[in-house]
Design a protein around this motif. Sequence first.
Motif, PDB file in Angstrom:
ATOM      1  N   HIS A  24      47.675  46.166  57.931  1.00 43.64           N
ATOM      2  CA  HIS A  24      47.042  47.554  58.155  1.00 43.64           C
ATOM      3  C   HIS A  24      46.172  47.586  59.326  1.00 43.64           C
ATOM      4  O   HIS A  24      45.513  46.622  59.556  1.00 43.64           O
ATOM      5  CB  HIS A  24      46.625  48.314  56.576  1.00 43.64           C
ATOM      6  CG  HIS A  24      47.455  48.227  55.732  1.00 43.64           C
ATOM      7  ND1 HIS A  24      48.763  49.114  55.774  1.00 43.64           N
ATOM      8  CD2 HIS A  24      47.376  47.876  54.458  1.00 43.64           C
ATOM      9  CE1 HIS A  24      49.363  48.884  54.368  1.00 43.64           C
ATOM     10  NE2 HIS A  24      48.732  48.099  53.832  1.00 43.64           N
ATOM     11  N   GLU A  25      45.740  48.917  59.574  1.00 41.12           N
ATOM     12  CA  GLU A  25      44.710  49.129  60.811  1.00 41.12           C
ATOM     13  C   GLU A  25      43.437  49.728  60.202  1.00 41.12           C
ATOM     14  O   GLU A  25      43.661  50.781  59.396  1.00 41.12           O
ATOM     15  CB  GLU A  25      45.576  49.870  61.828  1.00 41.12           C
ATOM     16  CG  GLU A  25      44.435  49.899  62.973  1.00 41.12           C
ATOM     17  CD  GLU A  25      45.191  50.892  64.057  1.00 41.12           C
ATOM     18  OE1 GLU A  25      44.577  51.108  65.279  1.00 41.12           O
ATOM     19  OE2 GLU A  25      46.404  51.156  63.966  1.00 41.12           O
ATOM     20  N   ILE A  26      42.351  49.290  60.739  1.00 44.91           N
ATOM     21  CA  ILE A  26      41.035  50.099  60.204  1.00 44.91           C
ATOM     22  C   ILE A  26      40.723  50.857  61.473  1.00 44.91           C
ATOM     23  O   ILE A  26      40.473  50.325  62.477  1.00 44.91           O
ATOM     24  CB  ILE A  26      40.055  49.312  59.849  1.00 44.91           C
ATOM     25  CG1 ILE A  26      40.343  48.044  58.759  1.00 44.91           C
ATOM     26  CG2 ILE A  26      38.715  49.809  59.576  1.00 44.91           C
ATOM     27  CD1 ILE A  26      40.669  48.522  57.575  1.00 44.91           C
ATOM     28  N   VAL A  27      40.950  52.156  61.250  1.00 43.19           N
ATOM     29  CA  VAL A  27      40.389  52.959  62.544  1.00 43.19           C
ATOM     30  C   VAL A  27      39.095  53.731  62.481  1.00 43.19           C
ATOM     31  O   VAL A  27      38.643  54.230  63.379  1.00 43.19           O
ATOM     32  CB  VAL A  27      41.642  54.067  62.621  1.00 43.19           C
ATOM     33  CG1 VAL A  27      43.107  53.428  63.054  1.00 43.19           C
ATOM     34  CG2 VAL A  27      41.499  54.963  61.145  1.00 43.19           C
ATOM     35  N   LEU A  28      38.395  53.637  61.424  1.00 50.38           N
ATOM     36  CA  LEU A  28      36.878  54.222  61.261  1.00 50.38           C
ATOM     37  C   LEU A  28      36.342  53.237  60.422  1.00 50.38           C
ATOM     38  O   LEU A  28      36.838  52.820  59.136  1.00 50.38           O
ATOM     39  CB  LEU A  28      36.994  55.673  60.687  1.00 50.38           C
ATOM     40  CG  LEU A  28      35.692  56.252  60.723  1.00 50.38           C
ATOM     41  CD1 LEU A  28      35.126  56.525  62.116  1.00 50.38           C
ATOM     42  CD2 LEU A  28      35.953  57.646  60.124  1.00 50.38           C
TER      43      LEU A  28
END
Length: 240
Positions: A24-28
């Motif tokens: 997964h990607e952490i965008v904030l």
Amino acid sequence: MKIALIGYGKMGKAIEEIALSKGHEIVLKIHIDNTEAFTTEAIKNADVAIEFTSPETAAENIVKCIDAGVPVVSGSTGWLGQWNKVADFIQEKNGAFLYSSNYSVGVNLFFELNKYLAALMEPYNEYNVSLEEIHHTQKKDAPSGTAITLAEQVSQSIQSKKHWVNQPSENKEDLVILSERIDPAPGTHKIKYQSEIDDIEIIHTAHNRKGFAGGAVLAAEFLLGKTGIFTMKDVLFGEK
């Protein structure tokens, strides 16, 4: 999956580690020093928000994410006095929300065990039930949200226990929760049934934050694409 972390303390960092390991990607990442970055535009970049903050800010944070059209997984405790207001807003916006006082898979299995044991013990008035919980000194609320959940489950079956109290009590109608804050202590919860003849105890002890963080990521994966209000029971046992 693009994730917004609302709260980037020890739990937020543990969630980040597990989320990244699962692709997964952490965008904030929102923490106490960059609250100005918590904007509607920034939230909308995420597929789901995972919110672990404080009793004072949790409800507002949840509403802000839902208003932006982003599903929310929340593990903040101590804010449930505002539950009805927040739940009404989620339903009005046709949003998606998942709340648990504890995201550990083991703890949620422990919840089910607690309910079953309480139902078994209800006819046996010679046993007095009490709870103990231990957490680290940075935990802001006492008793823990997990302890309150356990106490409410017990009270649903043990009719003689009318309410919980967070102090020693001789009143037979009080379900006593004793809280300790010591370091290091990710979390221990004990339910004890005590009689003159014997004791029966069930205990859950967390060794680290990985169980809580992993469960929160699992909850976020579950919530994606759904609408409504859910719990970890839905995630683990497919109730909805």
